[in-house]
Design an enzyme around this catalytic site. Structure first.
Site, PDB file in Angstrom:
ATOM      1  N   HIS A  61       0.868  -1.228   0.085  1.00 34.94           N
ATOM      2  CA  HIS A  61       0.000   0.115   0.154  1.00 34.94           C
ATOM      3  C   HIS A  61       0.757   1.201   0.086  1.00 34.94           C
ATOM      4  O   HIS A  61       1.391   1.473   0.858  1.00 34.94           O
ATOM      5  CB  HIS A  61      -0.686  -0.059   1.081  1.00 34.94           C
ATOM      6  CG  HIS A  61      -1.885   0.969   1.337  1.00 34.94           C
ATOM      7  ND1 HIS A  61      -3.105   0.570   1.826  1.00 34.94           N
ATOM      8  CD2 HIS A  61      -2.080   2.167   0.544  1.00 34.94           C
ATOM      9  CE1 HIS A  61      -3.815   1.902   1.744  1.00 34.94           C
ATOM     10  NE2 HIS A  61      -3.287   2.707   1.057  1.00 34.94           N
ATOM     11  N   HIS A  63       1.489   5.428  -2.231  1.00 33.83           N
ATOM     12  CA  HIS A  63       1.119   6.265  -3.128  1.00 33.83           C
ATOM     13  C   HIS A  63       2.234   6.805  -3.742  1.00 33.83           C
ATOM     14  O   HIS A  63       3.337   7.557  -3.241  1.00 33.83           O
ATOM     15  CB  HIS A  63       0.113   7.276  -2.611  1.00 33.83           C
ATOM     16  CG  HIS A  63      -0.879   6.946  -1.972  1.00 33.83           C
ATOM     17  ND1 HIS A  63      -2.308   6.549  -2.590  1.00 33.83           N
ATOM     18  CD2 HIS A  63      -1.202   6.245  -0.576  1.00 33.83           C
ATOM     19  CE1 HIS A  63      -3.026   6.131  -1.671  1.00 33.83           C
ATOM     20  NE2 HIS A  63      -2.598   5.937  -0.623  1.00 33.83           N
ATOM     21  N   ARG A  65       2.154   8.690  -6.801  1.00 35.82           N
ATOM     22  CA  ARG A  65       1.683   9.939  -7.357  1.00 35.82           C
ATOM     23  C   ARG A  65       1.938  10.050  -8.868  1.00 35.82           C
ATOM     24  O   ARG A  65       1.413  11.040  -9.322  1.00 35.82           O
ATOM     25  CB  ARG A  65       2.476  11.104  -6.606  1.00 35.82           C
ATOM     26  CG  ARG A  65       2.194  10.891  -4.873  1.00 35.82           C
ATOM     27  CD  ARG A  65       0.928  10.985  -4.539  1.00 35.82           C
ATOM     28  NE  ARG A  65       0.660  11.655  -3.169  1.00 35.82           N
ATOM     29  CZ  ARG A  65      -0.408  10.838  -2.450  1.00 35.82           C
ATOM     30  NH1 ARG A  65      -1.340  10.425  -3.202  1.00 35.82           N
ATOM     31  NH2 ARG A  65      -0.509  11.241  -1.237  1.00 35.82           N
ATOM     32  N   HIS A 180     -10.187   0.222   1.815  1.00 36.03           N
ATOM     33  CA  HIS A 180      -9.942   1.548   2.871  1.00 36.03           C
ATOM     34  C   HIS A 180     -11.191   1.550   3.674  1.00 36.03           C
ATOM     35  O   HIS A 180     -12.151   2.153   2.815  1.00 36.03           O
ATOM     36  CB  HIS A 180      -9.511   2.806   2.176  1.00 36.03           C
ATOM     37  CG  HIS A 180      -9.622   3.917   3.295  1.00 36.03           C
ATOM     38  ND1 HIS A 180      -8.605   4.645   3.380  1.00 36.03           N
ATOM     39  CD2 HIS A 180     -10.567   4.419   4.070  1.00 36.03           C
ATOM     40  CE1 HIS A 180      -8.779   5.755   4.163  1.00 36.03           C
ATOM     41  NE2 HIS A 180     -10.017   5.625   4.754  1.00 36.03           N
ATOM     42  N   HIS A 233      -4.882  -0.800   6.091  1.00 37.04           N
ATOM     43  CA  HIS A 233      -4.641  -0.006   7.262  1.00 37.04           C
ATOM     44  C   HIS A 233      -5.664  -0.112   8.452  1.00 37.04           C
ATOM     45  O   HIS A 233      -6.173   0.471   8.700  1.00 37.04           O
ATOM     46  CB  HIS A 233      -4.318   1.306   6.806  1.00 37.04           C
ATOM     47  CG  HIS A 233      -5.304   2.034   5.827  1.00 37.04           C
ATOM     48  ND1 HIS A 233      -6.474   1.766   5.889  1.00 37.04           N
ATOM     49  CD2 HIS A 233      -4.931   2.762   4.807  1.00 37.04           C
ATOM     50  CE1 HIS A 233      -7.136   2.410   4.993  1.00 37.04           C
ATOM     51  NE2 HIS A 233      -6.234   2.995   4.053  1.00 37.04           N
ATOM     52  N   ASP A 306       1.602   2.624   3.617  1.00 39.79           N
ATOM     53  CA  ASP A 306       0.576   3.725   3.252  1.00 39.79           C
ATOM     54  C   ASP A 306       1.272   5.111   2.943  1.00 39.79           C
ATOM     55  O   ASP A 306       0.908   6.037   3.300  1.00 39.79           O
ATOM     56  CB  ASP A 306      -0.518   3.929   4.170  1.00 39.79           C
ATOM     57  CG  ASP A 306      -1.772   4.938   3.533  1.00 39.79           C
ATOM     58  OD1 ASP A 306      -1.687   4.970   2.209  1.00 39.79           O
ATOM     59  OD2 ASP A 306      -2.511   5.062   4.335  1.00 39.79           O
TER      60      ASP A 306
END
Lengths: 431, 312
Positions: A61, A63, A65, A180, A233, A306
């Site tokens: 998990h 990001h 971008r 999520h 999470h 995350d």
């Protein structure tokens, strides 16, 4: 034939249960032998005395971008940050611009990763078009393009019927659905955990029930459909209990927890530092303790960062206006080492949650030091103290609650496919 | 120990509060003179930095500063570069570069004065931040009660209404409990903050039980958008259950006083005739606000130039 000889480290391989001081020999990108007194000639020697030698970490998990928000992070900077944290495989979420809901975007991410990231990158594609929670994506085509799982992540699918169909469809192609789980209506305007801290801060609270309620729904739908649900999470004791009970009755569910939800409570938010604003929020002490226990027991399979880079100007605003999320890769190992130091989890179990466990969740052939396995390896100094300065890190962003702090435990060498890509003294050395 | 900034009553101890209240008593005397001005802060610059409009509080600070001969500059969101989406901290740093002696901050989001204080050299005074704190309101409420009752120790204070969204409630909870009063909060459960008893108060969902035997009853302003169904079904139901009037006040002590931080919603949280006459002390609160704010400005803005900056 290229050879690397990792000498004298404490080899921790959850897949085979090995935990002893030994040498690891890598030949042509694969694990050759693990043993002592092995004969190695013509090899690049890495002295691992006093260090752990483990499978490279797998992050379910993150990001990265890119495409679209390269001012926060891109695949190259995110990949460098990952290997500096011991991560050799990163699964990146679909909330890019454009959203990864089309095979062309999946292709683009994989292409960028091949050329510019020292870490392996595998995309998690959107479960619904535009993350809108309405129309399913072409999951089969996305899977063929290389998507390893499906998730709308923070754009939680609130329509239970849509969620059900997503799970049914994903089951057909054998793909996990990562969620999520937070009920958007119960979250409301909440920005910190609802409880004593939100009351003192005067900020809108986000109740633990917002997570538990949706974890309950998704577990029941996973049971109904037989699909593989992966709960992202986990942050509440209630969700942990529901996941444990569902597992016991045979529901196909896996779960992850972040380093920050294992290490910090809602009390960290009391100074209004926007680097303590996460989604889900930092919870109560009882929730943190429940998550730590569940990780040790294996009810939670994986530690996932995350990793959520945000630019300084985005975080340097009112608490309510700041985007949630923090950096994760470079601090993860040091932060979760606290559980080992507190005697709550054994070193090999911790390594399992960082490598073998997550690799199994997304069915990836990594997370092992067995002979013949792909040589993705992390060498970690469990006692090394270091001052964490995000400005000296590899992410383009600096949003970390640990900025300026002294951390204990640090990845010192990372290998991907048998090649040294990171060395704490020299920095990221490839590609 | 009073620090550099005034961000919240939570940060203060009993001695700090007593010192401010004593200073306020001296300042009150200035307001009674024919020429209501002393030269204490001559040559000092105070900026009223109001991101949320509040004519009453801003005026009170402005009068307080002027009575101490400070130059008071008003900077409000409507007339500023904020419409050009300059960040709050950039705005604050820009003003700080002009070397003010104090910056008074009001913002609709909790925590903004703290963030600004961390970024500035000048002392920062919180004039109300979201549902967090409104410390000078609590100081003027303490001052008013002290004046009316001669003490705070041992009194029972009931705060009634929308506690969840109230910075006045939080500051008063800290202030009155630190000075030895027994504090109760009351309101519909939808407007009581979670775990409010962790602040050292007792929570009630019955007005009668909450004000039984109270020496001070404080009604809070409720915003009309909270009375349209999300938190409370209707204005009518709210005022019937929670609106203070003389009949309900019978349950309090005979000599109980009634307070309200203003501006009041007549007929909603407080009845018309109760608001205007004893035992209501609403205008005394306003009057005392100037004295209390003079005391705060004197203690914070006065010392920067005296070369004895407080602990940061």
């Amino acid at each position: 034939m290229s050879r690397v000889w990792i000498a004298g480290g404490r080899v921790l391989d959850p897949a085979s249960g090995i935990d002893r001081v030994a040498d690891v020999v890598i030949e042509d990108g694969r694990i050759g032998a693990v043993g002592s007194g092995v004969e190695v000639s013509g090899a690049e020697k890495v002295d691992a005395t006093g260090c752990w030698v483990t499978p490279g970490f797998v992050d379910l998990h993150a990001h990265l971008r890119e495409p679209g928000q390269e001012y926060k992070e891109d695949i190259a900077s995110g990949g460098r940050s990952a290997v500096a944290g011991g991560f050799t495989l990163v699964c990146c979420m679909a909330n890019t611009q454009p959203v990864n809901d089309d095979p062309a975007v999946t292709d683009y991410i994989l292409d960028r990763a091949r050329n510019d990231s020292p870490a392996r990158v595998l995309p998690i594609a959107a479960a619904t078009k535009g993350l809108e929670g309405k129309i399913m994506t072409e999951m089969a085509a996305l899977q063929r393009a290389g998507a390893v799982a499906f998730s709308d992540d923070g754009h939680t699918i609130m329509d239970g019927a849509v969620m059900r169909r997503v799970l049914e469809y994903a089951r057909m192609i054998g793909a996990p659905v990562s969620v999520h789980a937070e009920d958007r209506h119960l979250v409301g305007q909440g920005v910190v955990n609802e409880g004593p801290a939100s009351t003192r801060l005067g900020l809108p609270g986000n109740p633990a029930a917002a997570e538990t309620v949706l974890v309950a729904r998704d577990l029941l739908l996973a049971e109904l459909t037989g699909a593989h649900l992966h709960v992202g999470h986990v942050s509440t004791a209630g969700a942990v209990d529901l996941i444990r009970a569902a597992r016991e009755r045979g529901v196909h569910v896996t779960a992850e927890v972040t380093p920050h939800h294992l290490a910090l409570t809602e009390d960290a938010t009391l100074g209004y530092d926007t680097n303590t604003k996460m989604a889900p929020p930092l919870r109560s002490k009882a929730d943190v303790e429940a998550c730590r226990r569940a990780l040790a027991e294996g009810v939670i399979d994986a530690i996932a960062t995350d990793h959520a880079p945000h630019a300084p100007h985005e975080k340097d605003v009112e608490f309510t206006a700041a985007p949630p999320g923090v950096l994760g890769f470079e601090t993860a190992y040091a932060v979760v080492m606290d559980l080992v130091r507190a005697g709550e989890i054994s070193p090999i179990e911790l390594v399992a949650r960082l490598s073998t466990g997550p690799a199994r969740v997304f069915r990836q052939p990594y997370g092992s030091l067995a002979k013949g396995a792909v040589a993705d390896v992390a060498i970690l100094d469990p006692d090394r103290e270091w001052l964490y300065d995000p400005l000296k890190g590899y992410s383009k962003s600096h949003n970390s609650p640990w900025a300026g702090g002294t951390l204990r435990g640090r990845p010192v060498v990372t290998l991907v496919g048998g090649r040294i890509v990171y060395d704490v003294e020299r920095g990221v050395v490839a590609p | 120990m009073i620090g550099r900034d005034l961000l919240g009553i939570e940060d203060f101890d009993r001695a700090d509060l007593e010192r401010i209240l004593e200073t306020a008593a001296h300042m009150q005397e200035v307001g009674l003179r024919e020429v209501k001005r002393v030269p204490t802060l001559r040559g000092r610059t105070i900026i009223n930095l109001f991101f949320e409009s509040s004519t009453r509080t801003r005026t009170s600070f402005e009068i307080a500063g002027k009575r101490l001969s400070a130059d008071v500059i008003n900077f409000s969101a409507e007339s500023s570069s904020l419409s050009k989406s300059e960040s709050i901290l950039d705005t604050a740093r820009t003003l700080d570069a002009m070397a003010p002696d104090a910056v008074i901050v009001r913002h609709k989001v909790a925590g903004v004065p703290k963030r600004i204080a961390d970024a500035l050299d000048a002392p920062v005074i919180n004039a109300g931040d979201g549902a967090h704190e409104h410390p000078t309101q609590a100081l003027l409420d303490l001052f008013t009660v002290l004046q009316e009752k001669g003490r705070i120790d041992g009194l029972t204070v009931a705060i009634v209404g929308d506690i969840t969204h109230s910075r006045v409630a939080r500051s008063n909870i800290y202030g009155f409990t630190k000075l030895g009063a027994d504090v109760r909060v009351a309101g519909p459960p939808t407007l009581l903050p979670p775990a409010v008893e962790s602040l050292g108060v007792k929570a009630f969902t019955s007005l009668r039980e909450a004000i039984e035997g109270a020496d001070v009853v404080m009604a809070l302003r409720i915003q009309s958008e909270r009375l349209q169904g999300a938190y409370v079904p209707s204005v009518r139901e709210y005022s019937a259950m929670w609106g203070l009037d003389r009949a309900k006040l019978r349950y309090a002590r005979e000599d109980a006083i009634v307070m309200h931080p203003g501006p009041i919603n007549r007929g909603v949280e407080i009845a018309h005739d109760l608001a205007d006459r004893r035992p209501s002390v609403i205008l005394e609160q306003v009057r005392n606000g100037v004295a209390v704010r003079m005391a705060v400005l004197y203690l914070l803005a006065g010392r920067a130039q005296a070369g004895q900056e407080g602990a940061r």
